[in-house]
Design a protein around this motif. Structure first.
Motif, mmCIF file in Angstrom:
data_model
loop_
_atom_site.group_PDB
_atom_site.id
_atom_site.type_symbol
_atom_site.label_atom_id
_atom_site.label_comp_id
_atom_site.label_asym_id
_atom_site.label_seq_id
_atom_site.Cartn_x
_atom_site.Cartn_y
_atom_site.Cartn_z
ATOM 1 N N ARG A 264 0.843 -1.195 0.000
ATOM 2 C CA ARG A 264 0.000 0.000 0.000
ATOM 3 C C ARG A 264 0.878 1.246 0.000
ATOM 4 O O ARG A 264 1.825 1.359 0.785
ATOM 5 N N LYS A 266 0.599 5.368 0.587
ATOM 6 C CA LYS A 266 -0.362 6.216 1.291
ATOM 7 C C LYS A 266 0.260 7.586 1.558
ATOM 8 O O LYS A 266 1.297 7.699 2.211
ATOM 9 N N GLN A 276 -4.500 7.052 -1.504
ATOM 10 C CA GLN A 276 -4.017 5.706 -1.249
ATOM 11 C C GLN A 276 -4.164 4.867 -2.513
ATOM 12 O O GLN A 276 -5.128 4.998 -3.242
ATOM 13 N N ILE A 278 -3.046 0.645 -3.950
ATOM 14 C CA ILE A 278 -2.477 -0.658 -3.623
ATOM 15 C C ILE A 278 -1.800 -1.223 -4.856
ATOM 16 O O ILE A 278 -2.390 -1.277 -5.933
ATOM 17 N N ASN A 314 0.436 -4.479 2.859
ATOM 18 C CA ASN A 314 -1.027 -4.566 2.835
ATOM 19 C C ASN A 314 -1.439 -5.893 3.461
ATOM 20 O O ASN A 314 -1.166 -6.958 2.896
ATOM 21 N N GLU A 346 -11.484 2.270 -0.446
ATOM 22 C CA GLU A 346 -11.144 2.998 0.785
ATOM 23 C C GLU A 346 -12.291 3.885 1.268
ATOM 24 O O GLU A 346 -12.108 4.696 2.178
#
Length: 937
Positions: A264, A266, A276, A278, A314, A346
Motif C-alpha cells: 500500500r 499512502k 491511497q 495498492i 497490505n 477505501e
C-alpha cells in the motif's frame, strides 16, 4: 441532580441526555460565550448548528461555498433558513483551495471573517481543512479557539509518518513499512550532517544547529528537520521523480520480504479514502505512476508541499477497526470501537459498533447454543478490542490529545496494527455516541455530575473548559449501533453526480437520519425541497443509523428502515438498494461474520452475476411454459378452470418477480434470508414452505404491502391483494384443521385422496381442488432459486470461525470488471466514438507536467489509459475497452465538466464491432430460460 431526556426530533436527528442541574459546579462549564464560525458543510454542519443551539451558543456563523449555490433550486438550505441573520452567512469560493497558495489565502480569509464578525472560535468538522496543521496553527496564532485537537497534536498524530514514529516509541503495534521516504530521498543527495548544514546555508533554512550536531538524533530525523524548514520556506529540496525512485526501491524490498502480500502507498495527508493506492504483487514498476496519482489526489504537487508517501505492507485479510478516543491533554479515555471493514475503494459503506458489552453478550449466546468455535473467535475479538483501547489511550496521551480523535487499526485474526490517528471528528462518530455517553462528576461531590451524549458537545466542552474537566466515565446507552452511508452512487458503487432528489420519505420511528437537513420540508409550504447532488463534494447524501440490544436487533431495524425508505428524482442513483441487500445478506448468513476490507468487491461481483443471469430470463416465455405444463393431463373442463385460475394470478406473481430480476441487490438480500425456503432434489426446486406465504413475504420485503389509497405502482394491486389474501386465509384455516407441522407434511396430506378425520369426502375434494387452484402458477417463483443455483450464489458464505469464504472466481479481476459493467452497462455508443462513462471533471493527462494520454492520430491498445474523471472528490482513470486510433479529441482542455454519455473521442476501432440483432437476443433468452425451467417443471 436531575437528568431529563431531551429529544430535539426523535425521528430525524439525535436524542441526547443533558444535565439539568442548577449546581454551581455544573454551571461553571457553561459555553454560551463561545462564538464559533463553522468552516465545513454536509451533515456535520447541521449537526454542529443544532448542538450549539442546544448548548445555548447563539452567535455562530457558517462559510458557504459558491459551489453550494446549486444544490437547492429556488430555495434556501435548512442551515441558511435557520440562520435568520444573513450577516452570519459568509460566502467563499470554496472551503479550501486547490493548492497550497489558495489554501493559505482561504485560511487568511477565514481569520479575517472571524475578526470582522466577532467570532472567537472555529469548528472544522470533518473533511476540507479539519486536519490541516497549518490551518489549526494559524487559528491559534490569531487568538481563535479551534474546536478540535491543537496544532501540536495534529502534527504529532495527524501526519501519518509522525504518528507511526510516535506509535513505535509508545509500544503501539504498527504495520511493516517505511514512513520517511522524503528523508531517505534527501539523504541520497546530501548524505551526512555536513551536507545537510551546507544545504541549510544555501537556502537560508532556519534549522537548529544543535539538533544537527546531536549524536543521539538519527540522521533520518535530522533530514526531517531540514525538510520541515524547507516546507515552511516554500521550497523543494527533491523532485517527485527522485522521491518515486526511493519509493520504488522500498516497494521492491517489501515485495521481496513479503512475496504473498500486496503493498500500500499512502500520502501522509490523505484521508477519507483519498491518497491511497495498492500495488499488486510484483507491480513495483507502477510505483511512480501511482505516486503521481496520489499526490494529485491530495493536492500536494505544489512547490514546498510535503510530498511524503508511506510504503506499508497490505495485510490481505485485514479488518478495519477504529477506537474513539478523547482527552484534555491530561487524561485520555476511549469509547469502544467501530468496525469499518465494509468499504470499497477505501470509502466506508456500513459501520458497526464494537463494544465490550455486545461482545460479552454474543460470547454467552454462542456458548449457550453450542457454537464453540464462534465463541472462541468472539473472545479473541474482545481481547483485541481491550488491547486497542489501551493502546489508543496511551497513544493519545503521548501526543497530548486535547479533543476528540480516532485511533485506526487493522486487525488480522489475533493480531492488530496501528494505522493512523484521525485528529478530527469522524463521519461515523454517531455509531459511538449512540452506544456510550460521558459522565463528568464533581471530584468533591459524587451526586453532582452532568452527562454528555454528543461528541460534538464534548469537543466544545474540551475547547472551552478542557483543563478543568475531570476524567469522565463512560455510560452504556445501547449495546449496538450501525450506520449505513447513503451515497450518490450507481449500482456498481461508482460516484454518480448531478442527480436531483425530488422526494424522500419521512424518517421512521427508531431511524436516526443525519442529512444536513435535506429531508426536511419547507416550513411554510410543507413541500419537499428539491436537492441537486453536486459533483464538487463527496458522494454522501445521508447517514442512516439504528440501535439495538444486539447486533442482530440493530441490523433488523436497519433492514426495516431501508425497506421503507423511498427516494425518487431525476438522474438519481443511490446505494440504497445495495445497503438493503447487504444488510439482509448478513442477517441471512451470520450477523457476527467478520468481513475483511476485501469483501465488498467479490460480493458486488456476485450481485453482478445475479443480474447477468437475470438478464437471460424471458419471464413471459417462462410463464407461458409453466402454464402449459400445468394444464397437461387434465380434462378439458378441469384444464379450462385451472387456466382461468392461473391467468387471474399472472400479475400477482409476475410483478414482484420482475422487480427482483430488475434489482439484483434486492434479489441478493431476498435469496439470503430465504435460503432455507427450498431444497434442490434431483435438479428440481422443492419448496420447504408454502410458496403462497413466501409470495406474501416477498411483497412485504419489496415494500409493496397493500395500503388503501397508495399509488398503484408502489404496492400490490387491489385484485391481486384479494386473491393473495383469500389464499392466505384458506391455508390458515387448513392449518388450524389439520395436524400438519410444516408445509411438507401438509402437502403430503393434500396429495392423499382419503379425507382426514373430521372432514367429509366431498369437502376434502373441494379442499384439494382449491389447493390446486391456489398453487397454480406459483412454480414461476422457482426461477429465483434456480438463478442462485446457476451461479453458486451460496458458495459465498460464513465459515464456522466467522471468516467469510470467498470463492476463487469472485476474486478474478476480469470477472469483477465484467460484472461491474453488467450492473451498470456502458452508455450505448456508435462504433466510431468513446463516450464518458460518468459525469465529472475531465483530465486528459496524469498531471499538468505530463503529456496527454492520447492525441489526434494516436493509436491505443485495449487497456491503455484514455483520460481521468474526477467525480465527487475521487480520481478515476478510464481505460480503453478496445484498440483503435483517435481521429479527433472532442474535449478542448483539462478541468472541464463532462456529462455521462457525452462523446469524448472520435475513433476508428481496429476491429469491426459485431451488432447482435434483437431477434437473436430474444431467441437466446428463450433458450437459456428453457434451461432454467428444467429446475422448475
Amino acid at each position: 441532580m436531575s437528568n431529563e431526556h431531551y429529544l430535539r426530533n426523535p425521528l430525524i436527528h439525535r436524542d441526547r441526555r443533558l444535565g439539568k442541574s442548577r449546581s454551581t459546579w455544573v454551571a461553571g462549564f457553561d459555553c454560551s460565550d463561545l462564538r464559533p464560525l463553522i468552516i465545513c458543510r454536509g451533515p456535520i454542519r447541521k449537526e454542529a448548528m443544532d448542538v450549539f443551539t442546544e448548548m445555548g451558543i447563539v452567535h455562530f456563523g457558517i462559510l458557504l461555498s459558491e459551489k453550494d449555490s446549486i444544490v437547492y433550486q429556488n430555495a434556501l438550505a435548512p442551515e441558511l433558513r435557520s440562520l435568520t441573520d444573513p450577516d452570519r452567512i459568509h460566502r467563499v469560493p470554496d472551503y479550501t483551495g486547490a493548492n497550497k497558495e489558495e489554501r493559505n489565502e482561504r485560511i487568511a480569509q477565514i481569520i479575517s471573517i472571524a475578526r470582522d464578525n466577532d467570532y472567537n472560535a472555529i469548528f472544522a468538522g470533518y473533511g476540507f481543512m479539519a486536519e490541516d496543521e497549518g490551518m489549526v496553527a494559524a487559528m491559534e496564532r490569531a487568538g481563535l479557539n479551534f474546536i478540535g485537537p491543537c496544532s501540536r497534536t495534529v502534527h504529532d498524530a495527524g501526519l501519518k509518518d509522525e504518528a507511526k514514529r510516535t506509535a513505535l516509541k509508545t509500544g503501539v503495534s504498527v504495520t511493516p513499512g517505511i514512513d520517511n521516504a522524503t528523508a531517505l530521498t534527501l539523504l541520497k543527495k546530501h548524505p551526512d550532517v555536513a551536507a545537510l548544514k551546507a544545504l541549510c546555508d544555501m537556502h537560508g533554512l532556519p534549522v537548529d544547529t544543535a539538533k544537527l550536531d546531536d549524536d543521539s538524533i538519527s540522521l533520518e530525523d535530522k533530514a526531517d528537520f531540514v525538510l520541515a524548514a524547507s516546507y515552511n520556506q516554500g521550497i523543494d529540496l527533491y523532485t517527485v521523480e527522485e522521491l518515486s525512485d526511493t519509493l520504488v526501491e522500498a516497494v521492491k524490498r517489501m515485495q521481496a520480504d513479503y512475496p504473498r502480500n500486496r503493498v500500500r502507498l499512502k500520502a501522509i495527508s490523505g484521508g477519507g479514502g483519498k491518497g491511497q493506492r495498492i500495488l499488486g504483487i510484483g507491480q513495483y514498476e507502477r510505483t511512480a505512476e501511482l505516486v503521481r496519482e496520489i499526490l494529485n489526489e491530495v493536492k500536494t504537487t505544489g512547490v514546498g508541499d510535503n510530498k511524503n508517501v508511506l510504503v506499508e505492507l497490505n495485510i490481505e485479510t485485514t479488518r478495519h477497526q477504529e477506537i474513539q478516543v478523547l482527552g484534555n491533554g491530561d487524561w485520555c479515555v476511549t469509547l469502544g470501537g467501530r468496525d469499518c471493514s465494509l468499504q470499497m475503494h477505501e470509502q466506508k459503506l456500513l459501520e458497526v459498533s464494537v463494544t465490550v458489552e455486545s461482545l460479552r453478550a454474543a460470547i454467552a449466546e454462542a456458548e449457550t447454543t453450542g457454537k464453540a468455535t464462534e465463541a472462541e473467535v468472539l473472545r479473541q475479538d474482545l481481547a483485541t478490542l481491550e488491547e486497542m483501547e489501551d493502546e489508543a489511550s496511551r497513544f493519545g496521551a503521548a501526543v497530548g490529545l486535547d479533543s476528540v480523535s480516532t485511533f485506526e487499526c487493522i486487525v488480522d485474526r489475533d493480531k492488530h496494527f496501528f494505522m493512523e490517528m484521525n485528529t478530527r471528528i469522524q463521519v461515523e462518530h454517531r455509531v459511538t455516541e449512540l452506544c456510550y455517553a460521558l459522565k463528568f462528576t464533581n471530584p468533591d461531590l459524587d451526586d453532582d455530575y452532568f452527562v454528555v451524549e454528543s461528541l460534538v458537545e464534548a469537543m466544545v466542552l474540551l475547547a472551552v473548559h478542557g483543563p478543568h474537566l475531570p476524567r469522565p466515565t463512560r455510560l452504556l446507552r445501547h449495546n449496538d449501533s450501525v450506520e449505513a452511508r447513503l451515497n450518490a452512487t450507481d449500482q456498481a458503487l461508482r460516484p454518480s453526480a448531478g442527480g436531483i432528489i425530488e422526494d424522500w420519505s419521512d424518517a421512521l420511528e427508531g431511524e436516526i437520519r443525519d442529512d444536513q437537513g435535506i429531508s426536511l420540508h419547507n416550513p411554510d409550504t410543507d413541500v419537499f425541497m428539491k436537492y441537486t447532488l453536486a459533483g464538487a463534494y463527496d458522494s454522501n447524501i445521508a447517514l442512516l443509523l439504528t440501535v439495538g440490544d444486539s447486533r442482530l436487533d440493530t441490523y433488523q431495524k436497519m433492514a426495516e428502515t431501508l425497506r421503507r425508505t423511498r427516494m425518487r428524482g431525476k438522474e438519481l442513483a443511490t446505494n440504497l438498494e445495495f445497503h438493503y441487500g447487504l444488510v439482509n445478506w448478513f442477517i441471512g448468513q451470520n450477523i457476527n461474520a467478520r468481513p475483511t476490507t476485501r469483501f465488498i468487491v467479490p460480493y458486488l461481483t456476485l450481485v453482478g452475476a445475479l443480474k447477468d443471469q437475470a438478464n437471460n430470463i424471458d419471464l413471459e416465455f417462462a410463464w407461458r411454459e409453466i402454464c402449459q405444463q400445468q394444464l397437461k393431463g387434465h380434462s378439458e373442463v378441469a384444464a379450462k378452470g385451472l387456466q382461468s385460475s392461473v391467468e387471474l394470478k399472472k400479475t400477482l406473481l409476475m410483478r414482484p418477480l420482475q422487480q427482483l430480476l430488475d434489482s439484483p441487490h434486492i434479489l441478493s438480500g431476498w435469496l439470503s434470508i430465504n435460503r432455507d425456503c427450498y431444497t434442490l432434489i434431483e435438479g428440481k426446486v422443492c419448496w420447504n414452505e408454502n410458496p403462497i406465504e413466501l409470495l406474501a413475504d416477498t411483497y412485504h420485503f419489496l415494500n409493496m404491502d397493500y395500503v388503501p389509497g397508495a399509488p398503484a405502482a408502489s404496492m400490490i394491486w387491489d385484485h391481486d391483494h384479494d386473491i393473495l389474501q383469500e389464499a392466505l386465509d384458506f391455508y390458515t384455516e387448513l392449518n388450524n384443521r389439520l395436524d400438519a407441522p410444516d408445509w411438507i407434511a401438509l402437502q403430503t396430506q393434500l396429495d392423499t385422496e382419503e379425507a382426514p378425520a373430521g372432514m367429509s369426502g366431498s369437502t376434502w375434494t373441494q379442499v384439494r381442488a382449491a389447493h390446486k387452484g391456489f398453487q397454480a402458477g406459483v412454480d414461476i417463483m422457482a426461477v429465483l432459486p434456480s438463478i442462485a443455483e446457476a451461479i453458486r450464489y451460496f458458495d459465498l458464505g460464513v465459515n464456522t470461525d466467522l471468516s467469510i469464504h470467498i470463492p476463487d472466481q469472485l476474486l478474478d479481476e476480469d470477472l469483477q470488471t465484467r460484472m461491474a459493467k453488467v450492473l451498470v452497462p456502458p452508455v450505448t455508443a456508435r462504433a466510431d466514438e468513446i463516450l464518458a462513462e460518468s459525469g465529472g471533471m475531465f483530465y486528459g493527462r496524469e498531471s499538468p507536467e505530463h503529456t496527454v494520454y492520447v492525441s489526434e492520430g494516436d493509436q491505443f491498445a485495449a487497456g491503455d489509459p484514455l483520460y481521468i474523471v474526477e467525480v465527487m472528490k475521487m480520481f478515476n482513470k478510464v481505460y480503453a475497452p478496445f484498440a483503435g486510433t483517435v481521429e479527433k479529441v472532442l474535449v478542448e482542455t483539462d478541468g472541464v465538466i463532462i456529462q455521462k454519455g457525452q462523446p469524448l473521442f472520435k475513433i476508428t476501432p481496429d476491429e469491426k464491432i459485431e451488432v447482435i440483432s434483437p431477434e437473436a437476443v430474444a431467441a437466446r433468452k428463450r433458450e437459456l430460460t428453457a434451461g432454467f425451467l428444467q429446475q422448475v417443471i
